[in-house]
Design a protein around this motif. Structure first.
Motif, PDB file in Angstrom:
ATOM      1  N   VAL A   1       0.834  -1.196   0.000  1.00 38.98           N
ATOM      2  CA  VAL A   1       0.000   0.000   0.000  1.00 38.98           C
ATOM      3  C   VAL A   1       0.873   1.252   0.000  1.00 38.98           C
ATOM      4  N   ASP A   2       0.378   2.300  -0.639  1.00 38.83           N
ATOM      5  CA  ASP A   2       1.035   3.602  -0.607  1.00 38.83           C
ATOM      6  C   ASP A   2       0.542   4.302   0.661  1.00 38.83           C
ATOM      7  N   THR A   3       1.311   4.197   1.749  1.00 38.73           N
ATOM      8  CA  THR A   3       0.873   4.714   3.048  1.00 38.73           C
ATOM      9  C   THR A   3       0.671   6.229   3.025  1.00 38.73           C
ATOM     10  N   ALA A   4       1.389   6.938   2.170  1.00 40.56           N
ATOM     11  CA  ALA A   4       1.255   8.398   2.103  1.00 40.56           C
ATOM     12  C   ALA A   4      -0.127   8.814   1.598  1.00 40.56           C
ATOM     13  N   ARG A   5      -0.812   7.914   0.898  1.00 42.21           N
ATOM     14  CA  ARG A   5      -2.126   8.240   0.336  1.00 42.21           C
ATOM     15  C   ARG A   5      -3.284   7.719   1.177  1.00 42.21           C
ATOM     16  N   LEU A   6      -2.986   7.094   2.322  1.00 43.10           N
ATOM     17  CA  LEU A   6      -4.063   6.602   3.184  1.00 43.10           C
ATOM     18  C   LEU A   6      -4.837   7.787   3.762  1.00 43.10           C
ATOM     19  N   THR A   7      -6.152   7.609   3.896  1.00 40.21           N
ATOM     20  CA  THR A   7      -7.019   8.704   4.343  1.00 40.21           C
ATOM     21  C   THR A   7      -7.184   8.718   5.855  1.00 40.21           C
ATOM     22  N   MET A   8      -6.059   8.830   6.536  1.00 41.41           N
ATOM     23  CA  MET A   8      -6.059   8.924   8.003  1.00 41.41           C
ATOM     24  C   MET A   8      -4.885   9.820   8.387  1.00 41.41           C
ATOM     25  N   PRO A   9      -4.909  10.360   9.583  1.00 35.71           N
ATOM     26  CA  PRO A   9      -3.794  11.215   9.995  1.00 35.71           C
ATOM     27  C   PRO A   9      -2.470  10.448   9.900  1.00 35.71           C
ATOM     28  N   PRO A  10      -1.402  11.124   9.490  1.00 31.38           N
ATOM     29  CA  PRO A  10      -0.114  10.448   9.323  1.00 31.38           C
ATOM     30  C   PRO A  10       0.331   9.648  10.545  1.00 31.38           C
ATOM     31  N   GLU A  11       0.078  10.144  11.744  1.00 32.95           N
ATOM     32  CA  GLU A  11       0.521   9.426  12.952  1.00 32.95           C
ATOM     33  C   GLU A  11      -0.277   8.132  13.178  1.00 32.95           C
ATOM     34  N   ALA A  12      -1.442   7.994  12.563  1.00 33.67           N
ATOM     35  CA  ALA A  12      -2.266   6.794  12.721  1.00 33.67           C
ATOM     36  C   ALA A  12      -2.030   5.765  11.615  1.00 33.67           C
ATOM     37  N   ARG A  13      -1.287   6.149  10.595  1.00 28.94           N
ATOM     38  CA  ARG A  13      -1.073   5.250   9.458  1.00 28.94           C
ATOM     39  C   ARG A  13      -0.126   4.107   9.818  1.00 28.94           C
ATOM     40  N   PRO A  14      -0.400   2.927   9.282  1.00 29.08           N
ATOM     41  CA  PRO A  14       0.562   1.835   9.470  1.00 29.08           C
ATOM     42  C   PRO A  14       1.858   2.181   8.750  1.00 29.08           C
ATOM     43  N   LYS A  15       2.956   1.608   9.232  1.00 27.64           N
ATOM     44  CA  LYS A  15       4.244   1.816   8.556  1.00 27.64           C
ATOM     45  C   LYS A  15       4.246   1.107   7.204  1.00 27.64           C
ATOM     46  N   SER A  16       3.556  -0.043   7.132  1.00 28.37           N
ATOM     47  CA  SER A  16       3.444  -0.764   5.860  1.00 28.37           C
ATOM     48  C   SER A  16       2.268  -1.734   5.905  1.00 28.37           C
ATOM     49  N   VAL A  17       1.736  -2.016   4.713  1.00 34.49           N
ATOM     50  CA  VAL A  17       0.718  -3.051   4.526  1.00 34.49           C
ATOM     51  C   VAL A  17       1.085  -3.769   3.236  1.00 34.49           C
ATOM     52  N   THR A  18       1.248  -5.071   3.315  1.00 29.42           N
ATOM     53  CA  THR A  18       1.550  -5.876   2.127  1.00 29.42           C
ATOM     54  C   THR A  18       0.529  -6.999   2.041  1.00 29.42           C
ATOM     55  N   ILE A  19      -0.118  -7.095   0.883  1.00 27.62           N
ATOM     56  CA  ILE A  19      -1.078  -8.178   0.623  1.00 27.62           C
ATOM     57  C   ILE A  19      -0.444  -9.092  -0.412  1.00 27.62           C
ATOM     58  N   THR A  20      -0.460 -10.397  -0.133  1.00 31.62           N
ATOM     59  CA  THR A  20       0.053 -11.383  -1.088  1.00 31.62           C
ATOM     60  C   THR A  20      -1.051 -12.374  -1.409  1.00 31.62           C
ATOM     61  N   TYR A  21      -1.324 -12.507  -2.708  1.00 30.29           N
ATOM     62  CA  TYR A  21      -2.288 -13.492  -3.199  1.00 30.29           C
ATOM     63  C   TYR A  21      -1.507 -14.607  -3.857  1.00 30.29           C
ATOM     64  N   SER A  22      -1.811 -15.865  -3.459  1.00 33.60           N
ATOM     65  CA  SER A  22      -1.121 -17.035  -4.011  1.00 33.60           C
ATOM     66  C   SER A  22      -2.136 -18.060  -4.470  1.00 33.60           C
ATOM     67  N   ASP A  23      -1.831 -18.700  -5.582  1.00 30.00           N
ATOM     68  CA  ASP A  23      -2.616 -19.845  -6.049  1.00 30.00           C
ATOM     69  C   ASP A  23      -1.975 -21.062  -5.397  1.00 30.00           C
ATOM     70  N   VAL A  24      -2.712 -21.744  -4.516  1.00 26.31           N
ATOM     71  CA  VAL A  24      -2.138 -22.876  -3.789  1.00 26.31           C
ATOM     72  C   VAL A  24      -2.562 -24.217  -4.385  1.00 26.31           C
ATOM     73  N   GLY A  25      -3.168 -24.183  -5.561  1.00 25.55           N
ATOM     74  CA  GLY A  25      -3.554 -25.409  -6.261  1.00 25.55           C
ATOM     75  C   GLY A  25      -4.935 -25.900  -5.879  1.00 25.55           C
ATOM     76  N   GLY A  26      -5.457 -26.780  -6.692  1.00 26.97           N
ATOM     77  CA  GLY A  26      -6.775 -27.352  -6.421  1.00 26.97           C
ATOM     78  C   GLY A  26      -7.885 -26.327  -6.473  1.00 26.97           C
ATOM     79  N   GLY A  27      -7.672 -25.229  -7.206  1.00 28.71           N
ATOM     80  CA  GLY A  27      -8.685 -24.181  -7.292  1.00 28.71           C
ATOM     81  C   GLY A  27      -8.707 -23.252  -6.099  1.00 28.71           C
ATOM     82  N   LYS A  28      -7.741 -23.420  -5.177  1.00 26.29           N
ATOM     83  CA  LYS A  28      -7.706 -22.600  -3.963  1.00 26.29           C
ATOM     84  C   LYS A  28      -6.673 -21.480  -4.061  1.00 26.29           C
TER      85      LYS A  28
END
Length: 161
Positions: free
Chosen positions: A36-63
């Motif tokens: 995530v681009d933390t500088a663009r989050l719509t919350m006060p800078p002091e309340a923003r997380p330092k980082s957010v990373t989402i990872t999507y993986s195909d684990v097989g079997g349609g999952k």
């Protein structure tokens, strides 16, 4: 006449088998890691997380598996994971401070819709959309403010890998 029928039958079978021999569909543009681009989050800078990373993986079997790693403003790390068939069925979420249940669907390539709940109470709905070049993703979050007033916010992500 019987012998001339077999080549025709083989030709028809080959034509109908051709789609099965075609290339496998391309991997979803959602797969991979997004920051995530933390500088663009719509919350006060002091309340923003330092980082957010989402990872999507195909684990097989349609999952698929989703892993969300967050470094909070105080430096504490939290992580949430879920494994699911992206057909809209509800599944448990482990480690998430906002949700313990999620339902996810992939309505078209590059688009994911996820509904979250905690303790049986609806939380938010999130729509993720990958850009045409596959390098950015937007998250539109639909949630409810005090008094049940609906609201939305958009978060912006860049591909990490």
């Amino acid at each position: 006449m019987k012998n001339s029928f077999y080549p025709i039958l083989l030709a028809v079978a080959a034509v109908h088998a051709a789609p099965a021999l075609a290339e496998a569909p391309a991997a979803s543009p959602l797969l991979g890691s997004w920051a995530v681009d933390t500088a663009r989050l719509t919350m006060p800078p002091e309340a923003r997380p330092k980082s957010v990373t989402i990872t999507y993986s195909d684990v097989g079997g349609g999952k698929w598996k989703t892993n969300v790693a967050v470094v909070l403003p105080d430096g504490k790390s939290v992580e949430a994971t879920s494994t699911y068939v992206p057909d809209g069925s509800a599944v448990p979420v482990e480690g998430h401070f906002e949700a313990d249940t999620a339902a996810t669907r992939l309505p078209e390539p590059g688009v994911m819709v996820t509904a979250l709940a905690r303790g049986g109470v609806p939380g938010s709905m999130r729509t993720y959309t990958v850009s045409a070049d596959g390098q950015t993703m937007t998250e539109t979050v639909v949630y409810f403010k005090a008094g049940g007033v609906p609201a939305m916010r958009t978060n912006h992500f860049s591909r990490v890998r």
